[in-house]
Write a protein that holds these residues in place. Structure first.
Motif, PDB file in Angstrom:
ATOM      1  N   GLY A 186      39.669  25.069  67.065  1.00 38.05           N
ATOM      2  CA  GLY A 186      40.276  25.583  65.837  1.00 38.05           C
ATOM      3  C   GLY A 186      39.629  25.042  64.579  1.00 38.05           C
ATOM      4  O   GLY A 186      40.110  25.290  63.485  1.00 38.05           O
ATOM      5  N   ARG A 217      39.251  25.951  59.334  1.00 43.65           N
ATOM      6  CA  ARG A 217      40.320  25.738  60.325  1.00 43.65           C
ATOM      7  C   ARG A 217      41.056  27.041  60.511  1.00 43.65           C
ATOM      8  O   ARG A 217      41.478  27.652  59.542  1.00 43.65           O
ATOM      9  CB  ARG A 217      41.319  24.695  59.822  1.00 43.65           C
ATOM     10  CG  ARG A 217      40.765  23.303  59.777  1.00 43.65           C
ATOM     11  CD  ARG A 217      41.809  22.351  59.206  1.00 43.65           C
ATOM     12  NE  ARG A 217      41.215  21.050  58.987  1.00 43.65           N
ATOM     13  CZ  ARG A 217      41.029  20.164  59.964  1.00 43.65           C
ATOM     14  NH1 ARG A 217      41.433  20.446  61.201  1.00 43.65           N
ATOM     15  NH2 ARG A 217      40.454  19.010  59.710  1.00 43.65           N
ATOM     16  N   TRP A 252      43.874  29.436  63.166  1.00 41.28           N
ATOM     17  CA  TRP A 252      44.832  29.514  64.271  1.00 41.28           C
ATOM     18  C   TRP A 252      45.528  30.858  64.237  1.00 41.28           C
ATOM     19  O   TRP A 252      45.462  31.581  63.244  1.00 41.28           O
ATOM     20  CB  TRP A 252      45.846  28.364  64.168  1.00 41.28           C
ATOM     21  CG  TRP A 252      46.734  28.453  62.951  1.00 41.28           C
ATOM     22  CD1 TRP A 252      47.971  28.992  62.882  1.00 41.28           C
ATOM     23  CD2 TRP A 252      46.434  27.990  61.623  1.00 41.28           C
ATOM     24  NE1 TRP A 252      48.470  28.910  61.619  1.00 41.28           N
ATOM     25  CE2 TRP A 252      47.547  28.294  60.812  1.00 41.28           C
ATOM     26  CE3 TRP A 252      45.331  27.343  61.034  1.00 41.28           C
ATOM     27  CZ2 TRP A 252      47.595  27.983  59.448  1.00 41.28           C
ATOM     28  CZ3 TRP A 252      45.389  27.039  59.679  1.00 41.28           C
ATOM     29  CH2 TRP A 252      46.509  27.356  58.910  1.00 41.28           C
TER      30      TRP A 252
END
Lengths: 454, 454
Positions: free
Chosen positions: A364, A451, A453
């Protein structure tokens, strides 16, 4: 050589091409033009405190002759006490694989190599040996293609590399004629390689150089080059003035009515939006969009575009069964930010150089070279024809093939998010490795920390 | 012919070239282009209620062939039931006398004849047979001269006659190719004369037509004409957008700083002022004036010009011993006014047409055709090289010679005031007769009444 040195020094100073202490990558093929350029820059470098590196791209198109050129340039660099970076490109096979011309593949690979070599050596500038005769040839090449004022103006003294918008291409010999270059080579006894393919009449540029231009000078205008270069200058400045108006209009918070712009500015407003979207800027498309508001024009098999009455273009992916349209543009202008697209949430941050190897891989999180990615990126889904070069691979592959190799289920492939750099290349495919060209290197100045997700 | 008729009708309608009921003077050389134009306009005239007159200028450059052309055109006009005006020009002797090229003298005399013939027949429009191939040839002629965007754009569909700003030149065949014209002539069995001098390779345009263009189509670009015409369109529109900016800047009450204009607009601002002053618009002069404020540039033996920091040009007569500088510009925008220059006082008035012959000659009063004089006139003294065509004379003579003939004392000659029309011709010399070209005719719509005294 003395005349040429004085002339080139004045051109560099007056046009502010290089600063004192500049790191310059000199692109050298081994031919007379680039060998004279190299020697001229070496002669001027001491006074200006320039740091020069030589770069040579071996196109491998002429067998042993190509390898001979490479060896020649390496030795010449060594003799001058300069570092020399070289690369061998599989131009032919890549042209075949991607269905583009040899010239286009050669150009693309060469620019990519030069930009990467510049980055690697900390150079912001790549010096190219284009000269006045090249400009005149380009005028006729573009005339035969029916180009606009921008194209007819030819090359600029300095412009951004097509492979990396942080690096500039600079042409210190742009107003020097071939005759002057050859004379300088004779005077300074500069050795060079002769490219036999320059005589080949199958190539349009060579026919212009060896057949058309001598005939025009003989039968129509002895001062042909002066006349053509003047036309290029006059037409180019007018085109640039129109481009400035178009950019101003596009930037304005409350632009005037599109319909009241002059024809030339209307054309340029459309062309600049197509360019921004990395789309073909062909005459027929521009004229269609200019004349017919709210009607779709098919750019290629995958994309269409329409202009609204206010003058803005709207792009649309032509949905091929299964492929998902829609995209999100992100401008990385602050130091950090967040975005969301297709179910993926994203936080990004730009930092000063990060010590390599110190950061463990984390799921991630990815790190990219920020200057290579650029400022304006796009998030979207997989589209037909997409290509990607994952880290560690030597060339780009079709996303289709990558998905097959990674055994990603068909339905899932269309849900994944991909990120496209300012230069148009994909630098991230959700859940796979990062793009080879975007990895951190020793020369990285800023890192993009990514990052994500679901 | 049917295709061509439909095409020409659409071009005239879409570009609003002629109105219903328009009086049109058709310039006919007798060659295939103008004979097809004539027949096309005749075919369309009934539906549009146009009144056509044929005009033919006999340049007398090809002996009996020229006279044969004249006879041919006269007969063709008669057969079509049209009036035909002709004139014979002494092109060669005038070129020699004035030290200009045959082509330039021919062009000037032809335009003067056409404008006068249009005026005489009450036509505001002169139809010319220029076509797409002429445009492509013109592109190369101007390329070899190193022209700017305006020149590279070629001819316009419609522009003002250089001989009379109240009359327009219109080119209904401008996007029709020579092949289409020749095909129409064959289909409609239109007879025409062949000009043997069109094959002569001494003339640059003929070498372009017969040698260069066929070779380019064969060896470089089969669709050459399409490509070149597109470049002309694109470059021309950009040039026109720049010209609009320059005109706007020149008209503004508080224009922005000259130094902050783009290079192209600076050039055009200077060029337009030179044009306004009927001065040569050469590249070197424009660049000198653009780059160096407050420095004088010599335009020719008699005149110099400098640009101030605000961007305005200032002209100066270079004083040759005895010649007096200074001038006064008058804009005849109201119905009457007064002016004073060099000791001459002047009252002028513009009236609706005055019945000819009813007004007795009075000392200190002259009558001119107001539309021929134009709106912007200049009062000044005699300058070296000045020419004037007094009423009743068949051509212009040097003012020097006129003064000698009239036995005007040398000292007095430099005190006299002359008046220059908007088109650049002298229409009045104090104390002598009026200019031939400016006399009242049956077609005069407005008269300029000119009272003067010392």
């Amino acid at each position: 050589m003395k005349n040429l040195l004085e002339h080139v020094e004045a051109a560099i100073r007056e046009r502010k091409l290089f600063r004192r202490g500049e790191r310059i990558l000199v692109a050298v093929s081994g031919g007379v033009d680039s060998m004279v350029l190299l020697r001229a820059l070496v002669a001027l470098a001491r006074g200006q405190d320039w740091k020069l590196t030589v770069a040579h791209f071996n196109h491998q198109l002429r067998g042993r002759a190509s390898d001979g050129d490479e060896l020649f340039v390496k030795r010449a660099a060594t003799a001058l006490g300069l570092r020399c970076l070289t690369e061998r490109g599989a131009v032919k096979s890549i042209a075949k694989e991607r269905g583009i011309s040899i010239e286009m593949a050669a150009r693309e690979l060469r620019h990519k190599f030069l930009a990467d070599a510049a980055r690697q050596t900390g150079s912001r500038m790549i010096a190219l040996a284009h000269h006045a005769d090249d400009q005149v040839e380009l005028f006729f090449l573009r005339l035969f293609r029916g180009a606009g004022g921008e194209g007819m103006a030819g090359m600029k003294w300095s412009n951004v590399s097509p492979a990396n918008s942080n690096i500039k291409l600079v042409r210190p010999l742009l107003d020097v004629s071939k005759i002057e270059i050859e004379q300088a080579a004779r005077e300074a006894k500069i050795k060079f390689r002769t490219d036999a393919s320059n005589a080949c009449r199958d190539i349009l540029r060579n026919r212009i150089r060896h057949d058309l231009l001598p005939q025009l000078r003989r039968g129509f205008q002895p001062a042909l080059d002066k006349a053509v270069l003047r036309v290029m200058d006059l037409v180019g400045e007018e085109s640039e003035a129109v481009a400035a108006l178009a950019r101003q209009w596009l930037r304005a918070r409350k632009p005037g009515a599109f319909a009241r712009l002059s024809v030339a500015v209307q054309r340029r407003v459309i062309q600049l939006q197509l360019r921004e979207g990395k789309l073909p800027e062909e005459f027929d498309g521009v004229e269609f969009l200019r004349c017919f508001p709210n009607r779709e024009f098919n750019l290629d098999v995958a994309r269409s575009v329409a202009r609204d009455a206010a003058g803005r273009l709207h792009f649309r992916w032509l949905t091929k069964a299964g492929f998902k349209s829609g995209l999100k543009k992100i401008w990385l202008r602050a130091e950090s930010g967040a975005a969301e697209f297709g179910g993926v949430k994203l936080n990004w941050r730009i930092t000063k150089r990060v010590a390599r190897g110190k950061i463990a891989r984390q799921p991630g999180r990815e790190l990219f070279e920020a200057d290579r990615v650029g400022r304006k990126i796009t998030l979207r889904h997989w589209q037909p024809g997409d290509r990607f070069q994952p880290i560690g691979m030597t060339r780009a592959v079709k996303l289709q093939d990558l998905f097959v190799n990674l055994k990603i289920p068909k339905a899932r492939r269309h849900e994944l998010v991909v990120a496209v750099a300012e230069g148009g290349e994909i630098f991230w495919v959700e859940g796979t490795r990062i793009g080879e060209a975007f990895k951190l290197t020793g020369a990285t100045r800023r890192a993009l920390i990514w990052r994500w997700w679901r």
